[in-house]
Design a protein around this motif. Structure first.
Motif, PDB file in Angstrom:
ATOM      1  N   ALA A   1      14.316  39.197  10.848  1.00 32.76           N
ATOM      2  CA  ALA A   1      15.157  39.442   9.681  1.00 32.76           C
ATOM      3  C   ALA A   1      15.581  40.900   9.619  1.00 32.76           C
ATOM      4  O   ALA A   1      14.815  41.805   9.969  1.00 32.76           O
ATOM      5  CB  ALA A   1      14.405  39.065   8.402  1.00 32.76           C
ATOM      6  N   GLY A   2      16.818  41.130   9.161  1.00 31.84           N
ATOM      7  CA  GLY A   2      17.301  42.495   9.005  1.00 31.84           C
ATOM      8  C   GLY A   2      18.718  42.522   8.469  1.00 31.84           C
ATOM      9  O   GLY A   2      19.370  41.480   8.289  1.00 31.84           O
ATOM     10  N   LEU A   3      19.185  43.730   8.211  1.00 23.02           N
ATOM     11  CA  LEU A   3      20.549  43.969   7.763  1.00 23.02           C
ATOM     12  C   LEU A   3      21.378  44.410   8.963  1.00 23.02           C
ATOM     13  O   LEU A   3      21.011  45.360   9.652  1.00 23.02           O
ATOM     14  CB  LEU A   3      20.580  45.055   6.675  1.00 23.02           C
TER      15      LEU A   3
ATOM     16  N   MET B   1      21.255  45.356  14.885  1.00 23.94           N
ATOM     17  CA  MET B   1      20.510  44.989  13.676  1.00 23.94           C
ATOM     18  C   MET B   1      19.075  45.488  13.774  1.00 23.94           C
ATOM     19  O   MET B   1      18.286  44.978  14.563  1.00 23.94           O
ATOM     20  CB  MET B   1      20.505  43.471  13.468  1.00 23.94           C
TER      21      MET B   1
ATOM     22  N   THR C   1      20.169  31.861   6.944  1.00 24.22           N
ATOM     23  CA  THR C   1      20.219  32.509   5.632  1.00 24.22           C
ATOM     24  C   THR C   1      19.660  31.549   4.597  1.00 24.22           C
ATOM     25  O   THR C   1      19.424  30.366   4.892  1.00 24.22           O
ATOM     26  CB  THR C   1      21.658  32.902   5.235  1.00 24.22           C
TER      27      THR C   1
ATOM     28  N   THR D   1      18.550  36.229   9.273  1.00 22.04           N
ATOM     29  CA  THR D   1      17.399  36.048  10.166  1.00 22.04           C
ATOM     30  C   THR D   1      17.900  35.408  11.454  1.00 22.04           C
ATOM     31  O   THR D   1      18.564  34.368  11.413  1.00 22.04           O
ATOM     32  CB  THR D   1      16.331  35.155   9.518  1.00 22.04           C
TER      33      THR D   1
ATOM     34  N   GLN E   1      25.698  42.076   6.317  1.00 15.05           N
ATOM     35  CA  GLN E   1      24.995  40.867   5.916  1.00 15.05           C
ATOM     36  C   GLN E   1      23.527  40.947   6.323  1.00 15.05           C
ATOM     37  O   GLN E   1      23.178  41.472   7.379  1.00 15.05           O
ATOM     38  CB  GLN E   1      25.623  39.636   6.578  1.00 15.05           C
ATOM     39  N   SER E   2      22.664  40.387   5.460  1.00 17.66           N
ATOM     40  CA  SER E   2      21.244  40.269   5.776  1.00 17.66           C
ATOM     41  C   SER E   2      20.976  38.857   6.269  1.00 17.66           C
ATOM     42  O   SER E   2      21.279  37.880   5.574  1.00 17.66           O
ATOM     43  CB  SER E   2      20.394  40.573   4.542  1.00 17.66           C
TER      44      SER E   2
ATOM     45  N   GLN F   1      13.732  44.271  10.228  1.00 15.55           N
ATOM     46  CA  GLN F   1      12.942  44.673   9.064  1.00 15.55           C
ATOM     47  C   GLN F   1      11.584  43.980   9.049  1.00 15.55           C
ATOM     48  O   GLN F   1      10.570  44.584   8.743  1.00 15.55           O
ATOM     49  CB  GLN F   1      13.704  44.350   7.777  1.00 15.55           C
TER      50      GLN F   1
END
Length: 638
Positions: A268-270, A252, A298, A313, A310-311, A255
């Motif tokens: 956090a990231g995708l 991941m 989430t 944290t 999925q995005s 971001q």
């Protein structure tokens, strides 16, 4: 007999049905695909038909579509489905697709995002944009025309961009009388070409986007000889990319660091690949620090597991250093890091690639400075061969080595689009100039390491009792750069400063004697000088350079090599007519006569500094006065 449900109970049942419907729709798989092929193969019409048949056209849209169809003169006043997609006025006027149009539709089994990509060769960059996120490609062929150059080009690009599923849609079968022999001949031609590219398992479907044959599950009475899947049926059944990504090791890209208060710190990231659960051991790359996932957060609450696509944290059990651009990965299968690569580039800018120039390279959440070397070769798609190339022009595809100023966390593009696909951005204009795919890291990147030394640049500077500086003189030929730089060095020598002057002509007698005066050679000339000047400032010297250095990007590249404040750009501001009137070396005269090509100010541009630290005007100042002015500006040197 049971009592009828009350109004309250009826409302509750309806609400339950709606919730069940929304939940089912929410959990449907998503397939991204593109339609591509040559001009007028019917891509927009096919997508319009898909939207129409999946009931994704509202009544007011349908009424407007019927009205527009009459205006453009559709035969028999039937609906022109292409108008649902061709939204630009220029597209409707020319009857072609120019930009990439994205449309959403859904069936009972799956959700879809389809990109309608342009067929014209001049819009190849737009097609690449649409294909970069696709899981499947529908290659359309006009049954009347067969396999064309653009069919081959787009097929090659789809394979290059890692699209795993290919559909050969032989369109407009109604215009060839639904002739099976025509279909079989086209499929045979295409499969031969696809086999040469190493592609297997292409699904061929005969259809008519305009008439609707083999679009939906209903068999076409016009082609009883075909017993394969319909287009919708096939789209509903192919394996989703997300399923394959979930089988990969967890990774991941970070971001941003989520820090709403002092008690919470999450990353956090995708998720690019694999899956993760609380308790999993993970590694932060490139630092190599390890920790354990504490929570998966989430907006809808914590998760017991998160998967690719999925995005989320992530919070960690330990306080570890992690920031934007890092990658959180499975501890036992982290991605690689390197700063030298072989990459495939699709050039997307009107201005050709300048080998050696610094571009921003953006990969996942990482941004670094990258230089592209002279291409190893350009790919001639039409003839399926490699050709020699010194640069890449608009829509060209080539393979080149790419060097970055710091290590990238990456995976080969064939394994991960997220960690292997990148874009190049021009530092001056901020235009996206290329899309790229990392093939592999170069072995020498692993074999060459920076050797630490006991005596560093601070020690060298202290021994000389001065602060290192790079005084970068830039201006037209004949502006007075070398003369003024020489006067500045004389004054510094009188102040017992340790200096060295790198002059443009002198350097070309040795270090850069192999370089000419093309734009690429000028860029390499400045890069080498920048590296030498950096080593000299590491030695504690005040370095003076006198070079035309016509391009801002290269001056900025050298500035970025040094600690903040050490690069001093000095613009020797002399009008062209004044510099040409001096013409001490007779160069302007030769350039005007056509005897000297690529001469700055005549047939090669000079990009003047916009905010130089120091500007001197040699029309108003003598060289000595200019030198004294510069000395006053750079003091104190400690």
């Amino acid at each position: 007999m049971a009592d009828a449900p009350s109004a309250y109970e009826t409302d509750a049942l309806i609400a339950d049905d709606i919730d069940a419907y929304l939940d089912a729709h929410q959990n449907k798989g998503l397939l991204r695909f593109i339609t591509c092929g040559s001009v007028d193969d019917g891509k927009s019409t096919l997508i319009g038909r898909l939207l129409y048949d999946s009931k994704m056209v509202f009544e007011d849209q349908l009424a407007a579509l019927e009205s527009d169809s009459k205006k453009v003169g559709t035969q028999g006043q039937e609906i022109d489905f292409a108008l649902l997609v061709d939204g630009l006025a220029a597209e409707r006027e020319q009857g072609i697709t120019i930009d990439v149009a994205y449309r959403f539709f859904a069936t009972e089994k799956r959700k879809f995002i389809v990109a309608d990509t342009p067929g014209h060769e001049q819009y190849t960059r737009n097609m690449v944009t649409g294909a970069s996120t696709a899981d499947l490609a529908v290659i359309l062929i006009d049954a009347r025309k067969g396999v064309l150059k653009q069919t081959r080009r787009h097929t090659f690009l789809c394979q290059l961009l890692g699209i795993r599923h290919m559909v050969l849609a032989v369109n407009k079968m109604d215009l060839v009388g639904y002739d099976r022999a025509v279909f079989d001949d086209i499929v045979a031609q295409y499969r031969t070409f696809a086999h040469e590219l190493g592609m297997e398992g292409v699904t061929a479907i005969p259809l008519s986007g305009f008439r609707g044959d083999h679009i939906t599950a209903t068999p076409s009475p016009n082609m009883p000889w075909y017993d394969g899947p319909s287009l919708i049926g096939h789209l509903e059944s192919v394996e989703l990319a997300s399923s394959a990504l979930q089988q990969q090791p967890f990774a991941m890209p970070v971001q941003w660091v989520n820090r709403p208060d002092l008690d919470f710190r999450g990353f956090a990231g995708l998720i690019a690949g694999g899956s993760v659960k609380p308790g999993d051991t993970v590694r932060v790359v490139p630092s190599g620090k390890t920790s354990t996932v504490a929570r998966i957060v989430t907006a809808d609450g914590d998760l017991d597991e998160a998967v690719a696509g999925q995005s989320v944290t992530l919070t960690m059990a330990d306080e570890i250093d992690c920031s934007r651009g890092d990658v959180i990965a499975a501890a036992d299968a982290p991605p690689e890091t390197a700063d030298q690569f072989e990459a495939t580039l699709v050039w997307m800018d009107d201005e050709a690639l300048k080998p050696g120039r610094g571009y921003w390279l953006k990969l996942a959440t990482q941004t670094v400075t990258a230089t592209v070397q002279e291409p190893k070769y350009e790919i001639d798609i039409e003839h399926e061969q490699h050709i020699a190339a010194k640069t890449l022009a608009l829509n060209a595809i080539g393979v080149a080595e790419v060097y970055t100023d710091k290590p990238l966390v990456f995976a080969p593009y064939v394994h991960s689009k997220t960690l292997g696909g990148f874009i190049l951005v021009d530092k001056i204009t901020n235009r996206t100039v290329a899309a790229g795919m990392l093939n592999f890291s170069l072995r020498r990147a692993d074999n060459v390491h920076w050797q630490p030394t006991t005596i560093g640049r601070e020690d060298h500077a202290a021994l000389k009792s001065q602060t290192p500086r790079l005084l970068w003189f830039t201006g037209l030929s004949g502006s007075g750069k070398s003369t003024i730089a020489n006067e500045v060095e004389k004054l510094l020598a009188q102040m017992n400063r340790h200096t060295f002057l790198l002059d443009g002509d002198n350097v070309r007698h040795g270090l850069n004697k192999d370089l000419g005066f093309t734009e690429a050679d000028r860029i390499e000339n400045i890069r080498r000088i920048g590296e030498v000047a950096k080593l000299m400032t590491d030695a504690g010297l005040v370095v003076l350079t006198a070079f035309i250095s016509p391009f801002r990007a290269e001056r900025d590249m050298v500035r970025a090599m040094l600690p903040e404040g050490e690069f001093v750009e000095i613009f020797v501001d002399t009008p062209l007519d004044v510099a040409e009137a001096r013409d001490v070396k007779g160069l302007y005269k030769k350039a005007r006569a056509g005897e000297l090509k690529n001469f700055t100010g005549i047939d090669s541009p000079y990009e003047a500094p916009e905010t130089p630290e120091i500007r001197v005007n040699t029309v108003e100042m003598t060289p000595v006065e200019a030198a004294e002015h510069i000395i006053r500006q750079i003091l104190p040197l400690k």
